[in-house]
Design a protein around this motif. Structure first.
Motif, PDB file in Angstrom:
ATOM      1  N   ALA A   1     -10.839   1.831  11.127  1.00 58.54           N
ATOM      2  CA  ALA A   1     -10.098   1.830   9.857  1.00 58.54           C
ATOM      3  C   ALA A   1     -10.639   2.940   8.974  1.00 58.54           C
ATOM      4  O   ALA A   1     -11.714   3.486   9.206  1.00 58.54           O
ATOM      5  CB  ALA A   1     -10.226   0.472   9.157  1.00 58.54           C
ATOM      6  N   GLY A   2      -9.856   3.263   7.936  1.00 59.84           N
ATOM      7  CA  GLY A   2     -10.290   4.284   7.000  1.00 59.84           C
ATOM      8  C   GLY A   2      -9.957   5.679   7.472  1.00 59.84           C
ATOM      9  O   GLY A   2      -8.997   5.896   8.224  1.00 59.84           O
ATOM     10  N   ASP A   3     -10.767   6.629   7.028  1.00 55.05           N
ATOM     11  CA  ASP A   3     -10.509   8.043   7.294  1.00 55.05           C
ATOM     12  C   ASP A   3     -10.638   8.350   8.788  1.00 55.05           C
ATOM     13  O   ASP A   3     -11.705   8.231   9.380  1.00 55.05           O
ATOM     14  CB  ASP A   3     -11.502   8.895   6.489  1.00 55.05           C
ATOM     15  CG  ASP A   3     -11.110  10.349   6.483  1.00 55.05           C
ATOM     16  OD1 ASP A   3     -11.352  11.023   7.507  1.00 55.05           O
ATOM     17  OD2 ASP A   3     -10.565  10.818   5.467  1.00 55.05           O
ATOM     18  N   LYS A   4      -9.545   8.758   9.407  1.00 56.59           N
ATOM     19  CA  LYS A   4      -9.528   8.963  10.858  1.00 56.59           C
ATOM     20  C   LYS A   4     -10.387  10.148  11.278  1.00 56.59           C
ATOM     21  O   LYS A   4     -11.088  10.096  12.288  1.00 56.59           O
ATOM     22  CB  LYS A   4      -8.083   9.172  11.333  1.00 56.59           C
ATOM     23  CG  LYS A   4      -7.219   7.927  11.195  1.00 56.59           C
ATOM     24  CD  LYS A   4      -5.812   8.191  11.723  1.00 56.59           C
ATOM     25  CE  LYS A   4      -4.946   6.933  11.610  1.00 56.59           C
ATOM     26  NZ  LYS A   4      -3.557   7.170  12.119  1.00 56.59           N
ATOM     27  N   ALA A  27       0.824  -1.213   0.000  1.00 53.00           N
ATOM     28  CA  ALA A  27       0.000   0.000   0.000  1.00 53.00           C
ATOM     29  C   ALA A  27       0.852   1.253   0.000  1.00 53.00           C
ATOM     30  O   ALA A  27       1.882   1.335   0.674  1.00 53.00           O
ATOM     31  CB  ALA A  27      -0.926   0.000   1.207  1.00 53.00           C
ATOM     32  N   VAL A  28       0.393   2.220  -0.779  1.00 50.64           N
ATOM     33  CA  VAL A  28       1.026   3.533  -0.812  1.00 50.64           C
ATOM     34  C   VAL A  28      -0.049   4.587  -0.566  1.00 50.64           C
ATOM     35  O   VAL A  28      -1.232   4.368  -0.833  1.00 50.64           O
ATOM     36  CB  VAL A  28       1.721   3.798  -2.164  1.00 50.64           C
ATOM     37  CG1 VAL A  28       2.896   2.842  -2.361  1.00 50.64           C
ATOM     38  CG2 VAL A  28       0.729   3.657  -3.321  1.00 50.64           C
ATOM     39  N   GLN A  29       0.366   5.734  -0.071  1.00 50.64           N
ATOM     40  CA  GLN A  29      -0.597   6.763   0.318  1.00 50.64           C
ATOM     41  C   GLN A  29      -0.795   7.755  -0.820  1.00 50.64           C
ATOM     42  O   GLN A  29       0.159   8.184  -1.476  1.00 50.64           O
ATOM     43  CB  GLN A  29      -0.113   7.481   1.577  1.00 50.64           C
ATOM     44  CG  GLN A  29      -1.216   8.041   2.439  1.00 50.64           C
ATOM     45  CD  GLN A  29      -0.733   8.366   3.853  1.00 50.64           C
ATOM     46  OE1 GLN A  29       0.464   8.435   4.103  1.00 50.64           O
ATOM     47  NE2 GLN A  29      -1.676   8.560   4.769  1.00 50.64           N
ATOM     48  N   THR A  30      -2.042   8.123  -1.062  1.00 53.37           N
ATOM     49  CA  THR A  30      -2.382   9.090  -2.119  1.00 53.37           C
ATOM     50  C   THR A  30      -2.218  10.502  -1.575  1.00 53.37           C
ATOM     51  O   THR A  30      -2.055  10.706  -0.366  1.00 53.37           O
ATOM     52  CB  THR A  30      -3.841   8.896  -2.567  1.00 53.37           C
ATOM     53  OG1 THR A  30      -4.708   9.296  -1.489  1.00 53.37           O
ATOM     54  CG2 THR A  30      -4.123   7.457  -2.952  1.00 53.37           C
ATOM     55  N   PRO A  31      -2.293  11.498  -2.469  1.00 57.10           N
ATOM     56  CA  PRO A  31      -2.209  12.892  -2.010  1.00 57.10           C
ATOM     57  C   PRO A  31      -3.272  13.251  -0.969  1.00 57.10           C
ATOM     58  O   PRO A  31      -3.050  14.111  -0.120  1.00 57.10           O
ATOM     59  CB  PRO A  31      -2.394  13.704  -3.296  1.00 57.10           C
ATOM     60  CG  PRO A  31      -1.884  12.782  -4.364  1.00 57.10           C
ATOM     61  CD  PRO A  31      -2.282  11.412  -3.942  1.00 57.10           C
ATOM     62  N   ASN A  32      -4.405  12.585  -1.032  1.00 52.69           N
ATOM     63  CA  ASN A  32      -5.473  12.868  -0.066  1.00 52.69           C
ATOM     64  C   ASN A  32      -5.376  12.005   1.194  1.00 52.69           C
ATOM     65  O   ASN A  32      -6.304  11.994   2.014  1.00 52.69           O
ATOM     66  CB  ASN A  32      -6.843  12.678  -0.720  1.00 52.69           C
ATOM     67  CG  ASN A  32      -7.148  13.756  -1.733  1.00 52.69           C
ATOM     68  OD1 ASN A  32      -6.746  14.922  -1.556  1.00 52.69           O
ATOM     69  ND2 ASN A  32      -7.838  13.402  -2.802  1.00 52.69           N
ATOM     70  N   GLY A  33      -4.280  11.257   1.337  1.00 49.10           N
ATOM     71  CA  GLY A  33      -4.048  10.504   2.558  1.00 49.10           C
ATOM     72  C   GLY A  33      -4.671   9.129   2.611  1.00 49.10           C
ATOM     73  O   GLY A  33      -4.707   8.501   3.686  1.00 49.10           O
ATOM     74  N   HIS A  34      -5.178   8.625   1.475  1.00 49.84           N
ATOM     75  CA  HIS A  34      -5.796   7.300   1.456  1.00 49.84           C
ATOM     76  C   HIS A  34      -4.778   6.250   1.032  1.00 49.84           C
ATOM     77  O   HIS A  34      -3.947   6.491   0.156  1.00 49.84           O
ATOM     78  CB  HIS A  34      -6.981   7.286   0.484  1.00 49.84           C
ATOM     79  CG  HIS A  34      -8.045   8.274   0.849  1.00 49.84           C
ATOM     80  ND1 HIS A  34      -8.704   9.054  -0.075  1.00 49.84           N
ATOM     81  CD2 HIS A  34      -8.558   8.647   2.060  1.00 49.84           C
ATOM     82  CE1 HIS A  34      -9.577   9.826   0.531  1.00 49.84           C
ATOM     83  NE2 HIS A  34      -9.502   9.602   1.837  1.00 49.84           N
ATOM     84  N   TRP A  35      -4.852   5.063   1.632  1.00 51.00           N
ATOM     85  CA  TRP A  35      -3.961   3.968   1.280  1.00 51.00           C
ATOM     86  C   TRP A  35      -4.539   3.171   0.116  1.00 51.00           C
ATOM     87  O   TRP A  35      -5.715   2.817   0.114  1.00 51.00           O
ATOM     88  CB  TRP A  35      -3.742   3.035   2.474  1.00 51.00           C
ATOM     89  CG  TRP A  35      -2.961   3.678   3.585  1.00 51.00           C
ATOM     90  CD1 TRP A  35      -3.436   4.256   4.706  1.00 51.00           C
ATOM     91  CD2 TRP A  35      -1.538   3.801   3.644  1.00 51.00           C
ATOM     92  NE1 TRP A  35      -2.419   4.750   5.481  1.00 51.00           N
ATOM     93  CE2 TRP A  35      -1.223   4.479   4.857  1.00 51.00           C
ATOM     94  CE3 TRP A  35      -0.488   3.414   2.801  1.00 51.00           C
ATOM     95  CZ2 TRP A  35       0.071   4.780   5.251  1.00 51.00           C
ATOM     96  CZ3 TRP A  35       0.801   3.717   3.194  1.00 51.00           C
ATOM     97  CH2 TRP A  35       1.078   4.382   4.398  1.00 51.00           C
ATOM     98  N   VAL A  36      -3.656   2.903  -0.869  1.00 53.97           N
ATOM     99  CA  VAL A  36      -4.060   2.135  -2.040  1.00 53.97           C
ATOM    100  C   VAL A  36      -3.046   1.021  -2.251  1.00 53.97           C
ATOM    101  O   VAL A  36      -1.823   1.260  -2.279  1.00 53.97           O
ATOM    102  CB  VAL A  36      -4.141   3.019  -3.312  1.00 53.97           C
ATOM    103  CG1 VAL A  36      -4.560   2.168  -4.511  1.00 53.97           C
ATOM    104  CG2 VAL A  36      -5.124   4.168  -3.091  1.00 53.97           C
TER     105      VAL A  36
END
Length: 1008
Positions: A319-322, A127-136
């Protein structure tokens, strides 16, 4: 190779000794020390399983043999293999897992930090983090699922290895459960990263990145007390960044939820982890899979049920957006902690617990660790209800984890320290059982194994690492059953734990609640006027006296017991009245403190019957009887008569003596009622005791009045009182009339006229003085009405007759209904010899012959007329306890009908008692035992209900209660559980329906 004896293998716990020898001699284990292996097998819950898995593990991964060469690592791995076949299989199929078990774990348990678990899961899927802080994730599909699940199982293996290596598994259980919840949260985080990568194939990656999604853990996952295998309950909440339409954001979020669940649940080479269950969401299965924060809030404010707020007590963003998850927590928290103010909240929680019990398969109830009586649900429901009721005014108990909540409520005084210790220890033990059972196959189950060998394995599994203490299935089941009994008892008590202090060991200075919190708890207990209850409590506990200190010890338990009654407010008021009368005495509060039976009996009586409360308030010393069963047992007729004799001898004024005699009756009725309420007397014993009390009172008053008349007119007559009807059968209830006949005989030297005049004067006075108001009045007295309508010629006949007059009448004029009435005649009071002579006189009248056909028809006509004319207008014959269908009248008429027909030749039937006669009719095979039982049940229940009505309300009634509250009160007195008044009604209607059908068949001769 060293030869291993069968005895050594048996001592190690092997069931199949021959197979064990064969495995130990196998090529795969040839490099291992068999003596070390067998020695360490004693630590394995299932040595047979452990040895087989060890052989397969070394066969698949020869390097694993090195782990078995060192004693410590050998013991730890064998314990793991003997505890979990599922993790043994994982070790075999995943070579990397050997690194987890290469070194023995510490006997002192330590957790892996939640952030490390999360990072490991995310790393597993790249997983890597997107500019908006989400893990993909960098991988998708089966590859991603396999990597994520292997990562999870490696973490699970590590946890189980450390758990099984702990010397005190019961006490590290909360830490294990917390790490399991953290692992589930980490897996969901990894699954969500995979879901975003897969959603990027359906939508653009930019659109997916504009959608925020938070996973809210519910239940045990939200509370950080998860099982090894359990559904993970979740709620999804989504939001969006600027630049994406709301509907599109909702569609993307729904896809993310579905993809994340599939990553964990769909079949694959590495099995599914557990089921992700989103059914606790608004509207359940019918609702949208995910909602926005505002949609959630609108639903909870307008539509949510009480049980949903109980569930939300455990809600935690996992999990997900804190930020979104934290916003959800902030939104629901005020609603959760104010939910107890909703109408019917406590009742709804109680009803939900009952539904859980009702939905358990009857076959599973004795084996349920989780749902059955004394199981985990009893602990959880109790703790959650107390938290929800009191948490709005006590922030320190607003914690989702059960063990932490128990500790917090103990510290704040809502649960006593000893009770909290017992509750906490029992909960940990039950959870440990559940963990070890699930760990075996990594299957979701909450049932104690029924197989003896499986029980033996479980008994060994719950021991700490290094503990080789002998155990057995019997010891396991005994401890489990003891724990269930303790939990059930605590569940029933702690739910109602009251207000000012937590237990009898805490003084007022240790923990004192605010008035608001105390009122909240009173309201939860069922008190209708918490403010008035608080005034009573403050009056009882205020100050620094020893009396106040004892009250502070007693009230927590007493308030609980009052709350179990129909009217807890009246119970508390009654206790205050009694305490103010007796609280300064040296024995009263000490007895309640030291004698559980006394306190519980008193609480039960005060909260279920105002009638007895009034009696106790006027006879406060009678409270001492509650301490021992022997003190509650009715006095013999001889003892009662002796008391009256003493009163008459020391009291010269007739009115004063009569008042004292009536006071004795009031006191002894109270004694019988207290024994009845304590469950010490049967219905027939109550009837005999009350009849003796009435008879002795009438005898005493008669003695006083006759002596007074003789002082003026001289001695002219002997007088005897003959009991009739239910009084004759000694089958009366509280408040029953006394049906009697009066008979007189002149003394030597007196004329018939003089004797008749004296007897008439005395008997007339007797009927008046037995019930008329006195000065000073006798409060709470159940007055005795004397009825002589069964005398010859009824109300038209003389009130009292001479013995010779009775003889002449019965010889010439006696009718069949009078013969029937005489079946229950019995000497009651007055001159004993005259009474006995009267019985000899009527012996041939009532028992000298049977019935001819004309008399049988006449009796049937009379009964039909009674049914048509005597039942009050508008009364429901199905609900009338005395004259209704299948009730007292039907049973008694049928018994007397048979006595008239057969007692002339069967002396066993010559008894005034309905129940004794019923037994004899069955013994003589005139009716069957089954028929006798049907009649007996209906008669006893109707009698019990009649007595219960006057006890609970203070009013005599012959009709089954019409209101639910009155029916509940009567049901409690009749021995039914709380909230089962309708069951009593159904039982009565069913019993009398069967009784009536039998009556019509046997009395009227109807075939159907």
């Amino acid at each position: 190779m060293t030869e291993i004896s069968s005895r050594s293998l048996i001592n190690a716990g092997f069931s199949d000794v021959e197979r064990a020898k064969k495995f130990l001699d196998s090529t795969e284990l040839s490099t291992l020390d068999p003596e070390l292996i067998v020695k360490m097998m004693a630590h394995a819950p299932d040595p047979d399983q452990a040895l087989l898995l060890a052989l397969r593990l070394v066969d698949r991964h020869p390097q694993a043999a090195e782990i078995f060469l060192q004693a410590e690592s050998c013991q730890a791995l064998i314990r793991l293999l003997g505890s979990s076949a599922a993790l043994g299989e994982f070790l075999i199929r995943c070579e990397d897992a050997l690194q987890v078990v290469a070194q023995a774990p510490s006997t002192s348990f330590s957790n892996v930090p939640a952030d490390q678990l999360r990072n490991d899961m995310l790393a597993a899927v790249g997983a890597v983090q997107t500019p908006n802080g989400h893990w993909v994730a960098s991988c998708t599909g089966a590859e991603a699922r396999q990597k994520l699940r292997v990562s999870y199982r490696l973490a699970l293996l590590s946890l189980a290895y450390r758990d099984l290596g702990s010397a005190q598994p019961q006490w590290v259980m909360p830490q294990v459960a917390a790490e399991l919840a953290d692992m589930a949260a980490a897996a969901l985080e990894g699954a969500l990263a995979v879901a975003r990568a897969e959603a990027g194939e359906q939508y653009t990656p930019e659109q997916v990145d504009q959608v925020k999604l938070a996973v809210i853990g519910m239940g045990k996952c939200g509370a950080r007390e998860l099982n090894y295998i359990s559904d993970v309950d979740v709620i999804y909440v989504h939001g969006s960044l600027p630049g994406i339409e709301e509907d599109l954001a909702g569609a993307v979020a729904t896809v993310l939820c579905g993809n994340a669940a599939r990553a964990l649940m769909v079949p694959g080479p590495e099995p599914m982890l557990w089921e992700v269950d989103a059914n606790l969401r608004p509207e359940g299965k019918d609702g949208a899979l995910t909602r926005t924060l505002s949609s959630h809030e609108a639903y909870y404010r307008r539509w949510a049920h009480s049980w949903e707020f109980q569930a939300l007590l455990k809600a935690r963003a996992i999990a997900g957006d804190k930020e979104l998850g934290a916003a959800y927590e902030r939104m629901v928290s005020p609603m959760v902690w104010s939910s107890s103010e909703r109408d019917g909240f406590v009742e709804s929680v109680q009803a939900m617990r009952r539904r859980v019990n009702d939905n358990i398969s009857k076959d599973d109830v004795p084996w349920q660790i989780k749902l059955g009586p004394g199981g985990l649900r009893d602990v959880e429901f109790t703790v959650q209800l107390l938290q929800l009721v009191h948490g709005r005014v006590e922030p320190s108990i607003q914690v989702p984890t059960t063990t932490l909540a128990i500790h917090a409520m103990s510290e704040t005084g809502y649960i006593g320290r000893e009770d909290a210790t017992n509750f906490d220890g029992s909960y940990r033990f039950l959870r440990l059982l559940e963990h070890r059972i699930q760990l075996s196959q990594l299957r979701r189950t909450h049932l104690m194994p029924r197989n003896e060998n499986a029980q033996r394995v479980l008994a060994r599994a719950i021991r700490g690492a290094g503990d080789l203490q002998a155990t057995s299935p019997e010891k396991l089941l005994r401890r489990w059953n003891e724990t269930k009994r303790l939990v059930r008892s605590l569940h029933e008590r702690i739910f109602y734990r009251p207000l000012l202090v937590s237990s009898s060991n805490l003084s007022a200075d240790d923990v004192r609640l605010t008035a608001e919190s105390a009122q909240a708890r009173l309201r939860a207990l069922g008190y209708l006027d918490p403010k008035a209850a608080m005034r009573h409590i403050e009056a009882l506990t205020g100050g620094v006296s020893r009396r106040a200190a004892l009250q502070r010890q007693l009230l927590p338990v007493l308030l609980d017991w009052f709350a179990r009654g129909v009217d807890p407010d009246a119970g508390l008021l009654g206790f205050r009245r009694l305490s103010e009368s007796l609280g300064k005495t040296h024995w009263f509060l000490g007895m309640l403190r030291d004698t559980n039976a006394a306190a519980e009996r008193l609480s039960h009586l005060l909260s279920n019957t105002r009638f007895l409360t009034d009696l106790l308030a006027n006879e406060p010393a009678a409270a001492a009887w509650l301490g021992t069963d022997s003190s509650l047992m009715p006095l013999s007729r001889e003892s009662l008569a002796q008391q009256n004799t003493s009163i008459i001898q020391r009291t010269k004024a007739p009115e004063a003596a009569i008042r004292q005699i009536r006071l004795v009756r009031r006191r002894e009725i109270l004694r019988v009622a207290l024994a009845d309420g304590a469950g010490l007397l049967r219905v027939d014993q109550v009837g005999r005791a009350l009849s003796d009390i009435d008879g002795v009172m009438i005898d005493g008053i008669l003695t006083v009045l006759l002596a007074a008349d003789q002082a003026v007119h001289g001695e002219q007559a002997r007088i005897a009182v003959i009991a009739m009807g239910r009084q004759g059968g000694q089958e009366i209830g509280y408040g029953s009339d006394a049906d009697v006949l009066y008979v007189q005989r002149p003394v030597a030297g007196a004329t018939d006229q003089q004797a008749q005049e004296q007897a008439s004067r005395v008997v007339t006075e007797l009927m008046s003085w037995s019930s008329k108001p006195l000065k000073p009045a006798i409060p709470a007295e159940v007055k005795l009405k004397i009825d002589s309508d069964l005398r010859p010629e009824g109300r038209q006949g003389a009130l009292v007759r001479s013995f010779d007059s009775y003889a002449a009448y019965y010889e010439r004029w006696v009718e069949v209904w009078e013969r029937q009435a005489l079946q229950r005649a019995r000497p009651f009071a007055g001159d004993e010899q005259l009474g006995q002579d009267f019985m000899e006189l009527i012996e041939p009248i009532r028992y000298g012959r049977g019935l001819d056909e004309a008399e049988i028809k006449e009796i049937r006509k009379i009964k039909a007329r009674v049914e048509a004319e005597r039942l009050p207008r508008g009364a429901d014959p199905n609900r009338h306890l005395k004259l209704g269908r299948g009730s007292l009248s039907d049973v008694e008429w049928l018994v007397q009908f048979y006595q008239l027909r057969y007692a002339w030749k069967h002396h066993e039937l010559r008894t005034p008692s309905t129940l004794v006669a019923l037994d004899q009719l069955a013994a003589l095979e005139i009716i069957t035992e089954e028929q006798a039982e049907v009649l007996d049940i209906a008669w006893r229940l109707a009698t019990r209900i009649r007595s219960a009505e006057i006890i609970t309300s203070g009013r005599s009634s012959d009709v089954l209660p019409g209101s639910a509250r009155d029916m509940e009160a009567v049901a409690r007195w009749c021995g039914y559980e709380a909230n089962t008044g309708m069951e009593l009604e159904e039982d009565y209607l069913r019993a009398t329906r069967h009784s009536r059908a039998l009556f019509e068949q046997l009395f009227y001769g109807f075939e159907d």
